[in-house]
Each structure stands twice: as C-alpha cells, then as structure tokens.
Design a protein around this motif. Structure first.
Motif, mmCIF file in Angstrom:
data_model
loop_
_atom_site.group_PDB
_atom_site.id
_atom_site.type_symbol
_atom_site.label_atom_id
_atom_site.label_comp_id
_atom_site.label_asym_id
_atom_site.label_seq_id
_atom_site.Cartn_x
_atom_site.Cartn_y
_atom_site.Cartn_z
ATOM 1 N N VAL A 167 0.840 -1.199 0.000
ATOM 2 C CA VAL A 167 0.000 0.000 0.000
ATOM 3 C C VAL A 167 0.878 1.254 0.000
ATOM 4 O O VAL A 167 0.700 2.163 -0.825
ATOM 5 C CB VAL A 167 -0.949 -0.008 1.226
ATOM 6 N N ALA A 168 1.865 1.260 0.898
ATOM 7 C CA ALA A 168 2.743 2.435 0.978
ATOM 8 C C ALA A 168 3.536 2.599 -0.318
ATOM 9 O O ALA A 168 3.695 3.715 -0.831
ATOM 10 C CB ALA A 168 3.688 2.284 2.166
ATOM 11 N N LEU A 169 4.011 1.480 -0.852
ATOM 12 C CA LEU A 169 4.797 1.552 -2.085
ATOM 13 C C LEU A 169 3.958 2.110 -3.229
ATOM 14 O O LEU A 169 4.417 2.963 -3.998
ATOM 15 C CB LEU A 169 5.310 0.151 -2.453
ATOM 16 N N ALA A 170 2.723 1.608 -3.343
ATOM 17 C CA ALA A 170 1.876 2.036 -4.465
ATOM 18 C C ALA A 170 1.643 3.548 -4.405
ATOM 19 O O ALA A 170 1.662 4.234 -5.429
ATOM 20 C CB ALA A 170 0.548 1.283 -4.432
ATOM 21 N N LEU A 333 -8.334 -5.336 -2.917
ATOM 22 C CA LEU A 333 -7.119 -5.803 -2.246
ATOM 23 C C LEU A 333 -5.919 -5.038 -2.787
ATOM 24 O O LEU A 333 -5.913 -4.618 -3.950
ATOM 25 C CB LEU A 333 -6.951 -7.310 -2.472
ATOM 26 N N PRO A 334 -4.889 -4.868 -1.942
ATOM 27 C CA PRO A 334 -3.748 -4.079 -2.413
ATOM 28 C C PRO A 334 -2.992 -4.777 -3.542
ATOM 29 O O PRO A 334 -2.879 -6.004 -3.557
ATOM 30 C CB PRO A 334 -2.845 -3.976 -1.169
ATOM 31 N N THR A 335 -2.515 -4.000 -4.483
ATOM 32 C CA THR A 335 -1.665 -4.552 -5.550
ATOM 33 C C THR A 335 -0.436 -3.661 -5.674
ATOM 34 O O THR A 335 -0.498 -2.464 -5.378
ATOM 35 C CB THR A 335 -2.374 -4.550 -6.921
ATOM 36 N N PHE A 336 0.650 -4.253 -6.082
ATOM 37 C CA PHE A 336 1.825 -3.424 -6.379
ATOM 38 C C PHE A 336 2.727 -4.121 -7.374
ATOM 39 O O PHE A 336 3.012 -5.311 -7.264
ATOM 40 C CB PHE A 336 2.625 -3.080 -5.116
ATOM 41 N N HIS A 337 3.188 -3.319 -8.331
ATOM 42 C CA HIS A 337 4.096 -3.826 -9.365
ATOM 43 C C HIS A 337 5.472 -3.201 -9.171
ATOM 44 O O HIS A 337 5.620 -1.976 -9.288
ATOM 45 C CB HIS A 337 3.551 -3.456 -10.748
ATOM 46 N N PHE A 338 6.464 -4.018 -8.825
ATOM 47 C CA PHE A 338 7.848 -3.544 -8.841
ATOM 48 C C PHE A 338 8.289 -3.458 -10.311
ATOM 49 O O PHE A 338 7.738 -4.179 -11.163
ATOM 50 C CB PHE A 338 8.759 -4.531 -8.111
ATOM 51 N N PRO A 339 9.286 -2.649 -10.635
ATOM 52 C CA PRO A 339 9.683 -2.519 -12.047
ATOM 53 C C PRO A 339 10.030 -3.867 -12.697
ATOM 54 O O PRO A 339 9.861 -4.017 -13.906
ATOM 55 C CB PRO A 339 10.898 -1.593 -11.979
ATOM 56 N N ASP A 340 10.521 -4.830 -11.926
ATOM 57 C CA ASP A 340 10.777 -6.159 -12.502
ATOM 58 C C ASP A 340 9.732 -7.171 -12.009
ATOM 59 O O ASP A 340 9.968 -8.378 -12.019
ATOM 60 C CB ASP A 340 12.199 -6.639 -12.178
ATOM 61 N N GLY A 341 8.580 -6.675 -11.577
ATOM 62 C CA GLY A 341 7.519 -7.567 -11.099
ATOM 63 C C GLY A 341 7.917 -8.246 -9.798
ATOM 64 O O GLY A 341 8.670 -7.697 -8.988
ATOM 65 N N ASN A 342 7.423 -9.464 -9.603
ATOM 66 C CA ASN A 342 7.728 -10.159 -8.351
ATOM 67 C C ASN A 342 9.122 -10.787 -8.351
ATOM 68 O O ASN A 342 9.478 -11.485 -7.399
ATOM 69 C CB ASN A 342 6.656 -11.203 -8.045
ATOM 70 N N MET A 487 -0.888 -5.252 -26.015
ATOM 71 C CA MET A 487 0.429 -4.625 -25.869
ATOM 72 C C MET A 487 0.258 -3.286 -25.162
ATOM 73 O O MET A 487 -0.785 -2.641 -25.288
ATOM 74 C CB MET A 487 1.071 -4.419 -27.236
ATOM 75 N N ARG A 488 1.275 -2.931 -24.382
ATOM 76 C CA ARG A 488 1.172 -1.652 -23.667
ATOM 77 C C ARG A 488 2.559 -1.131 -23.321
ATOM 78 O O ARG A 488 3.539 -1.894 -23.304
ATOM 79 C CB ARG A 488 0.333 -1.798 -22.400
ATOM 80 N N LEU A 489 2.611 0.172 -22.999
ATOM 81 C CA LEU A 489 3.854 0.767 -22.516
ATOM 82 C C LEU A 489 4.139 0.240 -21.112
ATOM 83 O O LEU A 489 3.223 -0.125 -20.372
ATOM 84 C CB LEU A 489 3.715 2.290 -22.459
ATOM 85 N N ASN A 490 5.415 0.240 -20.745
ATOM 86 C CA ASN A 490 5.831 -0.198 -19.409
ATOM 87 C C ASN A 490 5.104 0.628 -18.343
ATOM 88 O O ASN A 490 4.855 1.819 -18.522
ATOM 89 C CB ASN A 490 7.353 -0.007 -19.270
ATOM 90 N N TRP A 491 4.775 -0.030 -17.237
ATOM 91 C CA TRP A 491 4.114 0.712 -16.163
ATOM 92 C C TRP A 491 5.113 1.681 -15.503
ATOM 93 O O TRP A 491 6.246 1.276 -15.166
ATOM 94 C CB TRP A 491 3.568 -0.266 -15.115
ATOM 95 N N PRO A 492 4.698 2.935 -15.319
ATOM 96 C CA PRO A 492 5.630 3.943 -14.794
ATOM 97 C C PRO A 492 5.746 3.886 -13.274
ATOM 98 O O PRO A 492 4.892 4.404 -12.560
ATOM 99 C CB PRO A 492 4.996 5.263 -15.248
ATOM 100 N N VAL A 493 6.793 3.253 -12.794
ATOM 101 C CA VAL A 493 6.970 3.053 -11.356
ATOM 102 C C VAL A 493 8.382 3.506 -10.972
ATOM 103 O O VAL A 493 9.353 3.083 -11.582
ATOM 104 C CB VAL A 493 6.809 1.552 -11.006
ATOM 105 N N ASP A 494 8.465 4.367 -9.965
ATOM 106 C CA ASP A 494 9.775 4.794 -9.442
ATOM 107 C C ASP A 494 9.986 4.114 -8.099
ATOM 108 O O ASP A 494 9.186 4.321 -7.178
ATOM 109 C CB ASP A 494 9.790 6.305 -9.171
ATOM 110 N N VAL A 495 11.041 3.331 -7.968
ATOM 111 C CA VAL A 495 11.345 2.730 -6.662
ATOM 112 C C VAL A 495 12.834 2.933 -6.386
ATOM 113 O O VAL A 495 13.678 2.570 -7.216
ATOM 114 C CB VAL A 495 11.024 1.222 -6.631
#
Ligand code: FAD
Length: 637
Positions: A167-170, A333-342, A487-495
C-alpha cells in the motif's frame, strides 16, 4: 513414459549405501561444489535477451526424464558426498520461501536449492536493459503483488519481513500521471475484421471506466464493424436487459457456471460471429484460455461485460474457479508492481538467504542492486543456489514410512551428481514429480499428472522512443484478432534509485502477451497443445510477429519497425500459471480438500511438495503458503 522402470537400475543410488546412521555421521565439510557457468566472471542472466523463460538448455533434460530416455545416455552419477539438512528442488518463489521457512526454524541448517534455469526466481524473472546508459526493467513472468484472495498471515508476514508494504509503495511509486490523456485503444485487424484500423478510446474490459472520453456508441461507429456487430457489442457493454428472465439469482448463477462465456454471449446476448471475435481473447491474460473454455459465471465474477441486467449479488458460489470467486468478493485488495515484477520478491528472498549475493538493505534499493551470481554457490556456504541443475531423481533412503533421509540426483553441465539430505521439498512443477519419484503411490501420481500448467508468453520489446504512442493518444492497445492479444507501454513506477521513463522521446519498454489456445478443446488439452506450440516456435517467428504487429498498429504515427525496435526478450512459459479447477471441465462435487492438488501434495517419507501448483492457485501468495505447509510437514516428523 519410463515411469514403470525400476529406479535402482537407473543407478543413481548405487554409489554409496547410505543409511540413516551414515547420514548423520557424514560430515557436511566434504561437500563438494561443482563449478558451473554461474561462477564465471560477468555471468548475468537478467541482461540476456532473445528466447528466455524456458530458454534453450533449461528443459531438454527434464523432457528426456519424462520420455524415459535420460538414463540411457546419462553419465554414471558422481557422489558429491554432500549432506544437507534440506534440498529444495526449484528456485522459484515457493522454493526460496521453503528455504527461508526452514532456516527460520533451523538457523544453522545447510540448504541446497537446485533449479534447471540459468537464473533464479522461477516465473518471477527479471528482464534488464541498458538503453542509452539507463537501466530499464520489466518482469519476465510474475508481474505483480496481486491475488484474488487476501494474502494469508504467513504470506503477508513474509512479504512484510522482506520490507514490502504494497500500500505504501503504491502511493509513493506509481506515476501513472505520466500517461495522463492517453486512452485505451483497440486495433481491428484485416484478417479478423476485414480492415486494419486503430480506434482510440476504449478496449474490451473498460466497461466501468468513468473517465472514458468517448462513449461505446461513438467508439464502435469508428470501428470497421457493420451495424449489427456494433449493436451486439453495445448490448454487451451497456445493455441492461435481463436475458435470463424467470430465474432466481441462484438459478442464474448455477446456469452461468455450466456454460462458457462464448455460449452466454452467443445464445443469451445474441452476439453474431464478429462480436464474438471481438471478445474471443478477452479471457486470455487472466486464465490462458479463450471465452470457449471459461464459465460465464467466472467471467461475471472477474468483472467482464454483459451481466449488468442479471442483477446478480456480488457473492461467490461453490461452482466458481479460484480467481473468479476471489475477485468477485474481494474488489479492493492491495496490488503493487515492482519494475521487474515479483522478481523483486525472489531477489529479496535470495538476499535474505545469501546476503553476499545482492547488496543493500531495503525493498527499494534491491531494485537497482546488481546480483553477484558467483556468491550463490560458494563452497562451504550454509545456503547455496545451484543453477542450470535439473533434478532427475529423488528417493527416500529405505522404506518411505521410516525414512531418515533422501537422495537427490541432478544433471548439470553434462554430468550427473548425487547429494544426500535429511529432508527434501519439491517446489518445482508438480506434474513433473511422478517422473522424479516413480515410487509414489499411483493415485498420487495420477493426481499430479492432472495439474497441467497453463502456457503463455510475456514479451518485452525495447523501442527507440514512444512518440508514436503519444501521437496516437494511447498507452495500451487491445489486439483481439492478432498473434499478440495485447500490448502496452511499461508501467511507470519509481522505486529507490530506479526512475521510470518520462519523455516520449526516450527509449521505452513495451509489454506484449500471447496465449496459445486451441479453441473448442477441453482446457487441459488446450494447455498441452499450447505448450507444444511454444516449444516448437523459433525466436524468428516470434520476432516476425512482433515486427508485423507493431508496424501495423502504429504505422499511422510514423513508427518504423526496422528502425525503432532496439531489442526483444520473449519469455516463453510452456509451464506457466498453476492449474485452477474449472467448473466446465472438473468435477466440482469433489470438495476442495479432496481435489488433485491436495491428493498430489501429500508428504512421501522425507519428501514434501510445494509450488503454487499444490495450492491450485496461480499466485505468489499460494507459492509462499504451500512452501510453509511443506516445510511444516517435514519439521513435524
Ligand atoms: C507469465 C506469468 C505471469 C504471472 N503473473 C503473476 C502475477 O502477476 N501475480 C502473481 O501472484 N502470480 C503470477 N504468476 C503466477 C506465478 O506462477 C506465481 O506467482 C509464482 O511466481 C510461482 O512460484 P513457484 O515457485 O510456485 O513456481 P515457479 O516460479 O514455476 O518455480 C518453480 C521452479 O522449479 C523449477 N523446476 C521444475 N522442475 C525442476 C527440476 N526437476 N529440477 C530443478 N528445477 C525444477 C522450475 O523450472 C522453476 O524455476 C504468473 C505466472 C506466469 C507464468
């Protein structure tokens, strides 16, 4: 298949007559670490492109074990004289978690993890690119923390221990505002719809998108569809008619659980062939099958269009698949995608088990941390991960009921090695287990054979820039009739130090998905056929299909596949998602605790069985929960 052959003739046990007493007396100090390519300087599989996932070299040995030919050509096993407290077969999230749970109870345990791939993580793999000097990441498989049911205390506890707060990461990491103004889009291809045309504004699953800038009516008017097909689709997306009049909610749900979505759309919603073609692949990503093989009720539970008029209440019934039942009742439910997934979860587990392998201390800094593969398999280390090592046989020493240990044979670099352990967790693909342990009871082997995994391909494509997407006004395109169904652009996530691309002028990663299906066949047969298709398809064909598809969908905005594609990674998973029982093809009068995954996962002497397969749920929390159960079974002996 060779499973009827006497395993002793296979000779992997013949080197040393190990008794329980010998096991406890033999010193682990004489454990021998066989060097392999993972110990070579510069070894770094996340940067490998081309054919990944089940890459060439990863599966041939396992298939020869399946075919009963392995021992005809194998070298005589070498005894490493290594003794472990635990050998784990499979270095995916389940296998890594099993090692973690075991070490938690036995901090000094000596543990060996064996995996047939050249990288750890199982499906949770990382695709890494260096584009113009910048690190770009995408998941090569397991995409995000997301489950249709709440994570159990065990799975949530492990994730928390690893420092992950989804949750915090998202809140902090997601930067979807970068794509503000970009709309979903659908590409109608000439083979299916008579003409190539990209229409921006809608895609099939966005029926509830309040922020859609265009109505379904206007969207359909722009599509190369005749008036009757437009009306069919509009009826499904917006229609409020009760197409099952006279039935109670319970009767409607029961009926919907017995017919495929295809039948519902055709016979109840009165869709014609072109409208059905529009929806045919809408279920591919989630279930790995088309609408011919998914129950209409599961599609309702998952939120697919066409059911509003039935006025069903949002509760699951027993005759629903795992995913649909969960999402039907748990919407937020909470979801979160890291740049390389799980892959981040796998990497955090590895860092916890072998701190020298990955520098850093947090779930944020791990994203850009470079793994040192040579540290995974060090002589004398308490925990080792040995890659490119296919386990070819596992056997209890003596009578399984009184077994005090296990012998494990694995093939690596053309040789066969034998190790001994007090305990073994099989955390690999469950349908492979009968070939590794032919001594298992027949009923258990039959059950394991039923857990046919679901094939799919996740591809990442590096492109020079994403101006074409920007010009067209879209970040994701649904392509219902094409080889890649979306097909889609990469999800924009900064970690941590990792920053997603901002400017359309910068290189970008695209995600493309293919699910091989054989429409009309029973689900398991579709998966078996699909698995073969993936193994028979050369990289060149995948590449040709990528180039063709990008060229055709993006050409209106000046995209040039010849110039603009920089690199491709095809992550093929012939053995992908765990099988979840399907009310159309499985007997739902069998209670969940008697189903094939439960019969199949019974402990056999000192051998316990994990993997998400044994939970019949294709999710990371299942992989973790099953590891915890398997370790618990061994520790309870
Ligand atoms: C493309 C794809 C996308 C997914 N996306 C998600 C997602 O977004 N969220 C989610 O929760 N789940 C997702 N999943 C489900 C995913 O399977 C689980 O989340 C989890 O990663 C499974 O972990 P596991 O350890 O049970 O199995 P795996 O990851 O399959 O690991 C098992 C490992 O054992 C190895 N093995 C098998 N046999 C042997 C042998 N004889 N010797 C040595 N090694 C062996 C296998 O090669 C593999 O590396 C996805 C799966 C796929 C395929």
């Amino acid at each position: 298949m060779g499973t009827d052959r006497d395993i002793d003739r296979r000779d992997f046990l013949n080197g040393v007559a190990v008794s329980a007493a010998t096991l406890s007396m033999m010193s682990s100090a004489n454990a021998q670490v066989t060097p392999g390519t993972q110990d070579m300087p510069g070894y770094y599989p996340p940067l490998s492109h081309g054919l990944r996932g089940s890459h060439p070299g990863a599966f041939e040995t396992a298939h020869s074990v399946r075919d009963g030919t392995f021992w005809d050509h194998a070298k005589k096993p070498e005894d490493t004289h290594a003794i472990y407290d635990l050998v784990v077969v499979g270095g995916g999230i389940s296998g890594l978690s099993a090692a973690w749970f075991f070490r938690q109870k036995k901090p000094n345990a000596k543990i060996l993890i064996l995996d047939n791939h050249d990288d750890f993580g199982g499906h949770a793999k990382r695709n890494e690119y260096n584009l113009n000097g910048r690190l770009e990441l995408m998941n090569g498989g397991t995409m995000l923390i997301d489950s249709p049911h709440p994570y159990s205390d065990v799975a949530a506890g492990l994730i928390k221990h690893l420092g992950i707060d989804p949750v915090a990461l998202a809140k902090k990491a997601n930067h979807y505002e970068i794509y503000e103004g970009l709309q979903p889009a659908t590409f109608f291809d000439k083979e299916t719809f008579g003409e190539d045309r990209l229409v921006v504004g809608r895609e099939r699953t966005d029926e509830d998108a309040d922020d859609a800038k265009i109505s379904w009516k206007d969207f359909l008017a722009k599509a190369p569809l005749d008036a009757a097909t437009q009306a069919d689709i509009l009826r499904v997306q917006e229609g409020t008619a009760d197409v099952m009049p006279g039935l109670t909610v319970e009767q409607k749900k029961d009926k919907l659980s017995r017919i495929p979505y295809l039948e519902y759309l055709r016979d109840y919603m009165k869709c014609g062939p072109k409208a059905l073609a529009f929806y045919q692949t809408i279920t591919h990503d989630e279930w790995g099958t088309g609408i011919d093989a998914e129950p209409a009720l599961d599609c309702w539970g998952f939120g697919l269009p066409g059911f509003k008029g039935l006025k069903l209440d949002q509760t699951a019934i027993e005759r629903m698949g795992y995913t649909a039942a969960g999402y039907c009742e748990n919407r937020d439910l909470p979801t979160f995608h890291f740049p390389d997934g799980n892959a981040t979860i796998a990497r955090l587990l590895v860092r916890d088990l072998i701190p020298d392998a990955i520098p850093g201390h947090s779930a944020a800094d791990v994203v850009t941390a470079k793994a040192n593969y040579a540290a995974l398999n060090k002589a004398g280390a308490k925990i080792a991960i040995r890659l490119s090592s296919t386990v070819v046989g596992v056997k209890n020493i003596g009578d399984p009921a009184h077994s005090k240990g296990v012998e494990v044979a694995y093939a690596r670099g053309g040789n066969v090695y034998r190790v001994h352990a007090a305990n073994c967790v099989l955390a690999g693909w469950n349908m492979m287990i009968p070939y590794l342990c032919p001594e298992l009871p027949d009923a258990q082997k039959d059950a394991l054979h039923q857990l046919v995994k679901i094939p799919l391909v996740y591809t990442s494509v590096a492109i020079k820039n994403w101006n074409a997407f920007h010009k067209l006004g879209t970040a994701g395109i649904s392509t219902p009739g094409m080889y890649w169904s979306g097909m889609r652009l990469n999800w924009p996530v900064d970690v941590g130090a990792y920053k997603a691309v901002r400017s359309p002028d910068e290189p970008m990663l695209l995600f493309m998905i293919r699910t091989p299906v054989s429409t009309g066949l029973p689900e398991r047969d579709q998966h078996r056929m699909g698995r073969q298709e993936l193994l028979d398809t050369p990289f060149e064909l995948y590449e040709a299909k990528i180039r063709d598809q990008l060229q055709r969908t993006l050409v209106g905005a000046g995209f040039d596949a010849k110039e603009d594609i920089l690199a491709i990674t095809v992550n093929r998973w012939p053995h992908g998602y765990a099988y979840e029982f399907n009310p159309l093809f499985d007997d739902f009068s069998i209670p969940p605790d008697k189903r094939a995954n439960v019969v199949g996962r019974q402990r056999f002497g000192r051998i316990a069985i994990a993997n998400s397969d044994s939970g019949a749920a294709a999710y990371t929390d299942s992989a973790i929960d099953q590891a915890h159960r398997a370790v618990g079974e061994l520790l309870a002996i």
